[in-house]
Scaffold this motif. Structure first.
Motif, PDB file in Angstrom:
ATOM      1  N   ASN A  41       0.804  -1.222   0.000  1.00  0.00           N
ATOM      2  CA  ASN A  41       0.000   0.000   0.000  1.00  0.00           C
ATOM      3  C   ASN A  41       0.834   1.268   0.000  1.00  0.00           C
ATOM      4  O   ASN A  41       0.441   2.282   0.576  1.00  0.00           O
ATOM      5  N   ARG A  42       2.003   1.219  -0.624  1.00  0.00           N
ATOM      6  CA  ARG A  42       2.813   2.427  -0.763  1.00  0.00           C
ATOM      7  C   ARG A  42       2.832   2.839  -2.232  1.00  0.00           C
ATOM      8  O   ARG A  42       2.236   2.177  -3.077  1.00  0.00           O
ATOM      9  N   ILE A  43       3.560   3.927  -2.547  1.00  0.00           N
ATOM     10  CA  ILE A  43       3.625   4.404  -3.918  1.00  0.00           C
ATOM     11  C   ILE A  43       4.896   3.931  -4.612  1.00  0.00           C
ATOM     12  O   ILE A  43       4.885   3.580  -5.771  1.00  0.00           O
ATOM     13  N   ASN A  46       9.146   7.722  -6.960  1.00  0.00           N
ATOM     14  CA  ASN A  46       8.393   8.579  -7.889  1.00  0.00           C
ATOM     15  C   ASN A  46       9.011   9.964  -8.003  1.00  0.00           C
ATOM     16  O   ASN A  46       8.371  10.898  -8.418  1.00  0.00           O
ATOM     17  N   ARG A  47      10.283  10.106  -7.631  1.00  0.00           N
ATOM     18  CA  ARG A  47      10.868  11.449  -7.629  1.00  0.00           C
ATOM     19  C   ARG A  47      11.728  11.715  -8.850  1.00  0.00           C
ATOM     20  O   ARG A  47      11.732  12.828  -9.352  1.00  0.00           O
TER      21      ARG A  47
ATOM     22  N   LYS B  36      -3.640   3.949  -2.194  1.00  0.00           N
ATOM     23  CA  LYS B  36      -2.470   3.994  -1.312  1.00  0.00           C
ATOM     24  C   LYS B  36      -2.704   4.956  -0.152  1.00  0.00           C
ATOM     25  O   LYS B  36      -3.446   5.921  -0.280  1.00  0.00           O
ATOM     26  N   TYR B  37      -2.019   4.704   0.934  1.00  0.00           N
ATOM     27  CA  TYR B  37      -2.162   5.571   2.106  1.00  0.00           C
ATOM     28  C   TYR B  37      -1.147   6.700   2.125  1.00  0.00           C
ATOM     29  O   TYR B  37      -1.251   7.601   2.930  1.00  0.00           O
ATOM     30  N   THR B  38      -0.151   6.615   1.248  1.00  0.00           N
ATOM     31  CA  THR B  38       0.948   7.573   1.304  1.00  0.00           C
ATOM     32  C   THR B  38       0.474   8.996   1.039  1.00  0.00           C
ATOM     33  O   THR B  38      -0.317   9.241   0.135  1.00  0.00           O
ATOM     34  N   GLU B  40       2.097  12.419  -0.192  1.00  0.00           N
ATOM     35  CA  GLU B  40       3.363  12.854  -0.788  1.00  0.00           C
ATOM     36  C   GLU B  40       3.750  14.184  -0.164  1.00  0.00           C
ATOM     37  O   GLU B  40       3.361  15.235  -0.657  1.00  0.00           O
TER      38      GLU B  40
END
Lengths: 343, 164
Positions: A41-43, A46-47, B36-38, B40
């Motif tokens: 459940n993370r991304i 992405n930078r 997602k829970y993130t 940014e």
């Protein structure tokens, strides 16, 4: 075609395969990180660049700039040789795997494989067995107990699983009657994929492929809680990166082997009956191969982030007491198919 | 050696292991497609609920005056002695005001005791959690940084009236 034309065409093919393989490997690392992130459940990265698309290049740049440390106790020659062997094995194996049928380009008949060897599968098996040396050398030459234990475990594991792998492949060879990858692919046209005809062999080969590439349910050589980094504990900078690259390249090769041996290579069921233009048929077939390979690679990663690691004795039990008899059973089944069912 | 007897044995399908693997894979796949829970961070910021204890601030009334009467209770109760108050007299109705009101943010432990003890509702915890300093001197916040207009603190004050 005279000899020079053959040489030039082969060199171009090698260049294309090599570049594509390197690019795919670097993006596999990226997708590994992305998929691990998604599963948790993370991304994920992405930078750097669009959605983190430049991340692999940033990683390689970082690794190149790092200090290359060789431990005092290490045997320097072998320590340097080990990652070279790992990379060599990983990249040369892809030479015999065909990704599509023959194409006609500029008046030449070109095979979509770097080397059409009639003992291709034997070549792959021989080279992947050489991969054990890289890991054993790395473990032994580092002069560290963690590396040594990791190397020993890894070689024991690879040797155990090579047997069930070999017997599973024997089933495929029995059915195709040839060691040439092309013949194996042609022998499973339409829906007659080997995965359908010999499901047990498919499963044993698949599981052995996980063990051969040292991926998660069987990544004992790198069991972090016990062995720090396993055989590459004492490696840094680009030498470490070579092991990393080799690991992912091995993944691609196992995936391509699974597709070629069990999932019908580039075959798209009933494609010929649609009556499409010949060039379109070839394009779809190549895309089919790539899609199948991509799915297998995704599956490798998916499994990695789902299943916990096996204990060492469980691993050996599974290898010798389950996988080995099952692959023998599969061989008997294929023999029956060849004798009585297949005309 | 006594062999420990299992209370529940695995069934045949569990021993085969493949269906269980499929179950595990289904679970991780379900999580892959979930939202997602993130957050940014530098782009999207976390907006805390009113119960959040961020940086303590002084309440500034609409006319630009602070509510604080410099009684010194907050300085007295502060466990790490982060608050320093110096009082003086004024002509206004409240008679006293702080000439100097400093909180050392390197000492502050965000316990909220100052807010709890304040009789005038003059010091409250804000929602500000972005605290970074380049020197120790910079970490001592004076009145100029502490005074915050009351309309930014309304939900915290409401929360305090409800639950304090």
């Amino acid at each position: 075609m005279n000899i020079w034309e053959i040489i030039v065409i082969t060199l171009i093919k090698i260049l294309i395969v090599f570049t594509l393989l390197l690019l795919t490997v670097s993006y596999l690392v990226y997708f590994e990180r992305k998929i691990s992130a998604w599963a948790q459940n993370r991304i994920g990265p992405n930078r750097t660049g669009w959605k983190g698309a430049l991340q692999p290049f940033a990683d390689v740049g970082k690794l190149l700039l790092k200090e290359d440390i060789v431990p005092v106790n290490a045997s320097k020659v072998v320590h340097t040789l080990a990652p070279v062997i790992a990379l060599f094995v990983a990249f040369t194996t892809f030479a015999v795997i065909p990704i599509g049928p023959d194409i006609k380009l500029f008046g030449y008949n070109i095979q979509l494989v770097a080397a059409d060897v009639n003992i291709g599968i034997l070549y792959v098996l021989a080279l992947t067995s050489l991969g054990v040396y890289a890991i054993t050398f790395a473990g032994w030459s580092s002069g560290s107990k963690y590396s040594l234990l990791g190397g020993i475990r890894s070689s024991a594991q690879m040797i155990s699983y090579e047997i069930s792998m070999g017997f599973s492949v024997a089933g495929v060879l029995l059915l195709a009657g040839s060691l040439r990858p092309y013949d194996i692919v042609y022998s499973q046209s339409g829906w007659l994929w080997n995965a359908v005809i010999q499901p047990i062999g498919f499963i044993t080969f698949f599981v052995s492929a996980f063990a051969e590439t040292n991926r998660l349910p069987f990544d004992l050589p790198e069991a972090e809680p016990e062995l720090v980094g396993g055989y590459h504990t004492e490696y840094s900078s680009m030498k470490f990166a070579s092991f990393f690259l080799a690991e992912y390249a091995n993944m691609i090769i196992s995936g391509a082997l699974i597709v070629t041996l069990y999932l019908g290579g580039w075959h798209f069921p009933w494609l010929e009956s649609f009556g499409l233009a010949p060039w379109l048929v070839v394009a779809i077939q190549i895309l089919t191969f790539i899609f199948k390979l991509a799915f297998i690679l995704f599956f490798f990663m998916w499994v990695r982030w789902s299943i916990p690691r096996f204990r060492y004795d469980q691993l050996m039990n599974l290898g010798w007491k389950v996988m080995f008899p099952l692959s023998l059973l599969n061989l008997v089944w294929v023999a029956i198919v060849v004798m009585y069912i297949k005309p | 050696m006594a062999v420990k007897k299992r209370t529940k044995d695995l069934t045949f399908w569990q021993k085969i292991y493949l269906p269980e693997i499929a179950k595990g894979l289904a679970l991780t796949f379900k999580n892959m497609v979930k939202p997602k829970y993130t957050i940014e961070y530098p782009e999207d910021k976390f907006i805390p609920p009113p119960s959040y204890r961020g940086r303590p601030v002084l309440v500034m009334e609409a006319d630009g005056e602070e509510r604080c009467v410099a009684c010194g209770l907050c300085a007295r109760v502060c466990p790490p002695l982060a608050i320093e108050v110096q009082a003086s007299e004024t002509e206004k109705e409240k008679e006293r005001y702080p000439v100097k009101f400093e909180i050392n943010m390197l000492r502050c432990i965000f316990c909220g005791f100052c807010e709890e003890v304040c009789p005038e509702e003059a010091i409250v915890m804000s929602k500000d959690y972005e605290l970074a300093f380049t020197s120790r001197e910079e970490a001592i916040y004076g009145k100029d940084k502490l005074l915050t207009p009351i309309d930014q603190l309304n939900d915290r004050i409401e929360f305090l009236r409800k639950y304090k």
